[in-house]
Design a protein around this motif. Structure first.
Motif: not given
Length: 279
Positions: A62-63, A65, A269, A278
């Protein structure tokens, strides 16, 4: 809508390419240097990957990607219904299926080299009054960028059990500077004109579609438009079979300023949160 087909080898190719991007946000490259047999190999390998349970060993981070995004993960900005697709995010530094060869890395390298040249074309064809607003030349923005992304997408056949309003990729604009999209394995890509009408984009073998992303629109103060596009579900006479595509999204380095002191990573982001990738 006149999305121009531009011969990569033509002397006036840079002018025609940039003019099409200026007028429509899209251009189609022909006679390009990307190895067609390499593209076919990469498509075949990912076809096998998406049809294997091994894909579930590479669930995305998730961070960072990187990795595999299961069916129904992503929605377009402003849409709550998930797109009818699954995909894998390939970064040179990220996870990569051990079941595949190095063909994907080779294709990524070829596309990245081509894109650097295309950004030079855009830079050189852009009026001075617009270029004066760039924080640096466009081709320099992507040097050593770790967010340049090759996304390999699988759109499965439609089963008629999906949400009736869902399509393979709902209307959206890309986040990045420019996108290179080697011809998909089936038709379906459409682009929207200023009157709200949709137009099919060629998926002829050997073509590469190039489109403007939101970051280039922002950097150029709207000189280059980030045009809305979508991938529609197959309808007769098209066969209801899988569709594969491979867009390369060109992103500036994290610290590059786009406009009004907004950096590339801040904007990225923000957009990733809007499309559900995210938190």
């Amino acid at each position: 809508m006149n999305v121009r087909k531009v011969k990569y080898t033509d002397q006036d190719g840079p002018y025609n390419f940039a003019s099409s991007l200026r007028q429509t946000g899209f251009s189609i490259l022909t006679n390009h240097p990307i190895d067609k047999s390499l593209i076919d190999t990469v498509y075949e390998e990912w076809h096998n990957f998406f049809n294997s349970s091994n894909k579930n060993h590479y669930i995305f981070d998730k961070e960072k990607q990187d990795g595999y995004f299961p069916f129904g993960t992503e929605n377009a900005k402003g849409h709550s219904i998930k797109d009818l697709k699954e995909f894998f995010h390939f970064y040179p530094w990220g996870r990569f299926p051990k079941e595949l060869s190095n063909a994907t890395q080779e294709l990524y390298n070829q596309l990245l080299d081509l894109t650097s040249l295309l950004l030079e074309w855009i830079q050189n064809q852009t009026p001075t009054r617009v270029k004066d607003g760039f924080s640096m030349p466009l081709q320099d923005m992507i040097k050593d960028s770790e967010t340049n992304l090759l996304r390999i997408i699988h759109y499965p056949p439609i089963s008629n059990h999906e949400n009736k309003k869902a399509i393979r990729a709902a209307a959206h604009e890309d986040i990045n500077l420019i996108t290179l999209l080697v011809a998909g394995t089936q038709p379906g890509l459409q682009v929207k004109d200023n009157n709200g009408d949709w137009h099919d984009v060629s998926c002829d073998p050997g073509c590469i579609a190039v489109n403007v992303g939101d970051m280039l629109q922002k950097v150029s103060q709207d000189y280059y438009p980030s045009t809305t596009h979508q991938v529609v579900n197959p309808k007769f006479p098209l066969k209801n079979i899988s569709r594969y595509s491979m867009p390369l999204f060109l992103h500036p380095r994290n610290e590059v300023v786009l406009s009004d002191n907004l950096t590339a990573i801040e904007y990225l982001n923000e957009r990733l949160r809007e499309i559900g990738l995210k938190e």
